[in-house]
Design a protein around this motif. Structure first.
Motif, PDB file in Angstrom:
ATOM      1  N   VAL A 158       0.887  -1.153   0.000  1.00 11.16           N
ATOM      2  CA  VAL A 158       0.000   0.000   0.000  1.00 11.16           C
ATOM      3  C   VAL A 158       0.926   1.203   0.000  1.00 11.16           C
ATOM      4  CG1 VAL A 158      -1.710   1.301   1.313  1.00 11.16           C
ATOM      5  CG2 VAL A 158      -1.850  -1.203   1.223  1.00 11.16           C
ATOM      6  N   VAL A 159       0.765   2.084  -0.987  1.00 12.11           N
ATOM      7  CA  VAL A 159       1.689   3.202  -1.125  1.00 12.11           C
ATOM      8  C   VAL A 159       1.055   4.506  -0.648  1.00 12.11           C
ATOM      9  CG1 VAL A 159       3.000   2.149  -2.997  1.00 12.11           C
ATOM     10  CG2 VAL A 159       1.048   3.572  -3.542  1.00 12.11           C
ATOM     11  N   THR A 160       1.900   5.341  -0.049  1.00 13.04           N
ATOM     12  CA  THR A 160       1.457   6.655   0.404  1.00 13.04           C
ATOM     13  C   THR A 160       2.022   7.764  -0.470  1.00 13.04           C
ATOM     14  OG1 THR A 160       3.270   6.723   2.000  1.00 13.04           O
ATOM     15  CG2 THR A 160       1.135   5.927   2.797  1.00 13.04           C
ATOM     16  N   ASP A 161       3.012   7.434  -1.297  1.00 18.54           N
ATOM     17  CA  ASP A 161       3.564   8.408  -2.240  1.00 18.54           C
ATOM     18  C   ASP A 161       2.551   8.660  -3.348  1.00 18.54           C
ATOM     19  OD1 ASP A 161       5.968   8.435  -0.854  1.00 18.54           O
ATOM     20  OD2 ASP A 161       6.878   6.873  -2.099  1.00 18.54           O
ATOM     21  N   PRO A 162       2.727   9.729  -4.115  1.00 18.41           N
ATOM     22  CA  PRO A 162       1.864   9.902  -5.286  1.00 18.41           C
ATOM     23  C   PRO A 162       1.939   8.633  -6.151  1.00 18.41           C
ATOM     24  CG  PRO A 162       3.142  11.897  -4.899  1.00 18.41           C
ATOM     25  CD  PRO A 162       3.668  10.842  -3.950  1.00 18.41           C
ATOM     26  N   PRO A 163       0.799   8.134  -6.619  1.00 19.32           N
ATOM     27  CA  PRO A 163       0.760   6.836  -7.298  1.00 19.32           C
ATOM     28  C   PRO A 163       1.735   6.688  -8.461  1.00 19.32           C
ATOM     29  CG  PRO A 163      -1.459   7.590  -6.840  1.00 19.32           C
ATOM     30  CD  PRO A 163      -0.545   8.708  -6.480  1.00 19.32           C
ATOM     31  N   ILE A 164       1.873   7.700  -9.297  1.00 19.00           N
ATOM     32  CA  ILE A 164       2.757   7.574 -10.462  1.00 19.00           C
ATOM     33  C   ILE A 164       4.217   7.574 -10.030  1.00 19.00           C
ATOM     34  CG2 ILE A 164       3.417   8.585 -12.687  1.00 19.00           C
ATOM     35  CD1 ILE A 164       0.591   7.186 -12.483  1.00 19.00           C
ATOM     36  N   ALA A 200       5.277   6.312  -7.199  1.00 16.12           N
ATOM     37  CA  ALA A 200       5.475   4.958  -6.659  1.00 16.12           C
ATOM     38  C   ALA A 200       5.607   3.942  -7.795  1.00 16.12           C
ATOM     39  CB  ALA A 200       4.311   4.581  -5.744  1.00 16.12           C
ATOM     40  N   LEU A 201       4.805   4.097  -8.838  1.00 14.43           N
ATOM     41  CA  LEU A 201       4.874   3.197  -9.993  1.00 14.43           C
ATOM     42  C   LEU A 201       6.235   3.295 -10.673  1.00 14.43           C
ATOM     43  CD1 LEU A 201       3.431   1.280 -12.051  1.00 14.43           C
ATOM     44  CD2 LEU A 201       2.717   3.358 -13.254  1.00 14.43           C
ATOM     45  N   ALA A 202       6.682   4.515 -10.926  1.00 18.43           N
ATOM     46  CA  ALA A 202       7.980   4.708 -11.579  1.00 18.43           C
ATOM     47  C   ALA A 202       9.113   4.121 -10.746  1.00 18.43           C
ATOM     48  CB  ALA A 202       8.219   6.200 -11.839  1.00 18.43           C
ATOM     49  N   ALA A 203       9.062   4.331  -9.434  1.00 21.12           N
ATOM     50  CA  ALA A 203      10.104   3.795  -8.554  1.00 21.12           C
ATOM     51  C   ALA A 203      10.109   2.268  -8.562  1.00 21.12           C
ATOM     52  CB  ALA A 203       9.901   4.325  -7.127  1.00 21.12           C
ATOM     53  N   LYS A 204       8.919   1.656  -8.541  1.00 16.19           N
ATOM     54  CA  LYS A 204       8.840   0.193  -8.524  1.00 16.19           C
ATOM     55  C   LYS A 204       9.306  -0.389  -9.858  1.00 16.19           C
ATOM     56  CE  LYS A 204       7.787  -2.157  -5.683  1.00 16.19           C
ATOM     57  NZ  LYS A 204       8.614  -2.897  -4.704  1.00 16.19           N
ATOM     58  N   VAL A 205       8.919   0.227 -10.970  1.00 16.21           N
ATOM     59  CA  VAL A 205       9.375  -0.249 -12.284  1.00 16.21           C
ATOM     60  C   VAL A 205      10.894  -0.215 -12.336  1.00 16.21           C
ATOM     61  CG1 VAL A 205       9.456   0.330 -14.751  1.00 16.21           C
ATOM     62  CG2 VAL A 205       7.267   0.278 -13.565  1.00 16.21           C
ATOM     63  N   SER A 206      11.488   0.860 -11.849  1.00 22.01           N
ATOM     64  CA  SER A 206      12.936   0.986 -11.825  1.00 22.01           C
ATOM     65  C   SER A 206      13.566  -0.041 -10.885  1.00 22.01           C
ATOM     66  CB  SER A 206      13.318   2.401 -11.398  1.00 22.01           C
ATOM     67  OG  SER A 206      14.706   2.540 -11.327  1.00 22.01           O
ATOM     68  N   GLU A 207      13.006  -0.197  -9.697  1.00 17.56           N
ATOM     69  CA  GLU A 207      13.542  -1.118  -8.683  1.00 17.56           C
ATOM     70  C   GLU A 207      13.586  -2.561  -9.169  1.00 17.56           C
ATOM     71  OE1 GLU A 207      11.849  -3.131  -4.629  1.00 17.56           O
ATOM     72  OE2 GLU A 207      11.443  -0.986  -4.895  1.00 17.56           O
ATOM     73  N   VAL A 208      12.520  -3.014  -9.834  1.00 20.28           N
ATOM     74  CA  VAL A 208      12.441  -4.435 -10.231  1.00 20.28           C
ATOM     75  C   VAL A 208      12.812  -4.646 -11.693  1.00 20.28           C
ATOM     76  CG1 VAL A 208      10.689  -4.915  -8.478  1.00 20.28           C
ATOM     77  CG2 VAL A 208       9.962  -4.387 -10.826  1.00 20.28           C
ATOM     78  N   ASP A 209      13.264  -3.571 -12.363  1.00 23.15           N
ATOM     79  CA  ASP A 209      13.552  -3.622 -13.796  1.00 23.15           C
ATOM     80  C   ASP A 209      12.330  -4.136 -14.553  1.00 23.15           C
ATOM     81  OD1 ASP A 209      15.036  -3.269 -16.107  1.00 23.15           O
ATOM     82  OD2 ASP A 209      15.946  -5.267 -16.004  1.00 23.15           O
ATOM     83  N   GLY A 210      11.193  -3.510 -14.250  1.00 14.46           N
ATOM     84  CA  GLY A 210       9.920  -3.923 -14.831  1.00 14.46           C
ATOM     85  C   GLY A 210       9.906  -3.823 -16.342  1.00 14.46           C
ATOM     86  N   ARG A 211       9.225  -4.765 -16.971  1.00 14.19           N
ATOM     87  CA  ARG A 211       9.109  -4.803 -18.425  1.00 14.19           C
ATOM     88  C   ARG A 211       7.846  -4.119 -18.916  1.00 14.19           C
ATOM     89  NH1 ARG A 211      13.957  -4.982 -18.832  1.00 14.19           N
ATOM     90  NH2 ARG A 211      15.021  -6.885 -18.292  1.00 14.19           N
TER      91      ARG A 211
END
Length: 180
Positions: free
Chosen positions: A107-113, A115-126
């Motif tokens: 559950v994220v408290t940061d602005p959703p986008i 948080a999305l950008a950070a997670k994509v970068s963190e997991v090398d999302g495709r």
């Protein structure tokens, strides 16, 4: 084989049908698919404002004016956190029942986008998939999460409408708006 990481940004709990649709998008891939799920914390202050705004003028004049000091913000915030945690847990159960492999979820408290950008970068999302209810005005002005994500992250972004099948979304027979 490398994992094919997909980051899901969801606005509300996914139903089993939603989870099955998401999972069906990746059937047949050679690489194992791992889903990372982000659910923004419901904003307690916005929830209070919305409920106060729904009172009619007559109700406000007939009773003493309610002020924000009359509201237990900590109790509302705790309720929002519990609701978000429950929705995330149910979403993970639906995805697992559909055969999905779950990586991280939060559950994220940061602005959703952000948080999305950070997670994509963190997991090398495709890829990123954003599941929301229809938001006609925001989509028209390209202020919706999907438009923001497409400007911010460097992977394909798919926007799906929750609680609608692919056929309903493609054919314009569901609640989503087409041709706007």
């Amino acid at each position: 084989m490398a994992d094919y990481d997909v980051v899901l940004l969801i606005e509300q709990e996914l139903t089993p049908a939603d989870a099955a649709q998401v999972r069906s998008l990746h059937e047949g891939l050679d690489d194992p698919v791992t889903y990372h799920v982000l659910l923004p914390l419901e904003d307690a202050a916005a929830r209070i404002e919305a409920s106060m705004g729904s009172l009619s003028a007559g109700e406000m004049l007939a009773s003493p004016a309610m002020s924000m000091s009359d509201v237990d913000l900590d109790a509302v915030r705790k309720d929002c956190e519990e609701r978000s945690d429950r929705e995330l847990r149910h979403t993970l159960e639906s995805l697992a029942a559909a055969g999905a492999t779950i990586g991280s979820s939060t559950v994220v408290t940061d602005p959703p986008i952000d948080a999305l950008a950070a997670k994509v970068s963190e997991v090398d999302g495709r890829e990123a998939i954003i599941l929301t209810r229809p938001h006609v005005v925001a989509e028209f002005f390209h202020l919706d999460w999907t438009s923001q994500a497409r400007r911010k992250i460097g992977v394909p972004v798919l926007h799906l409408l929750e609680h609608e099948s692919f056929d309903e979304q493609a054919g314009g027979t569901g609640e989503g708006v087409t041709g706007v």
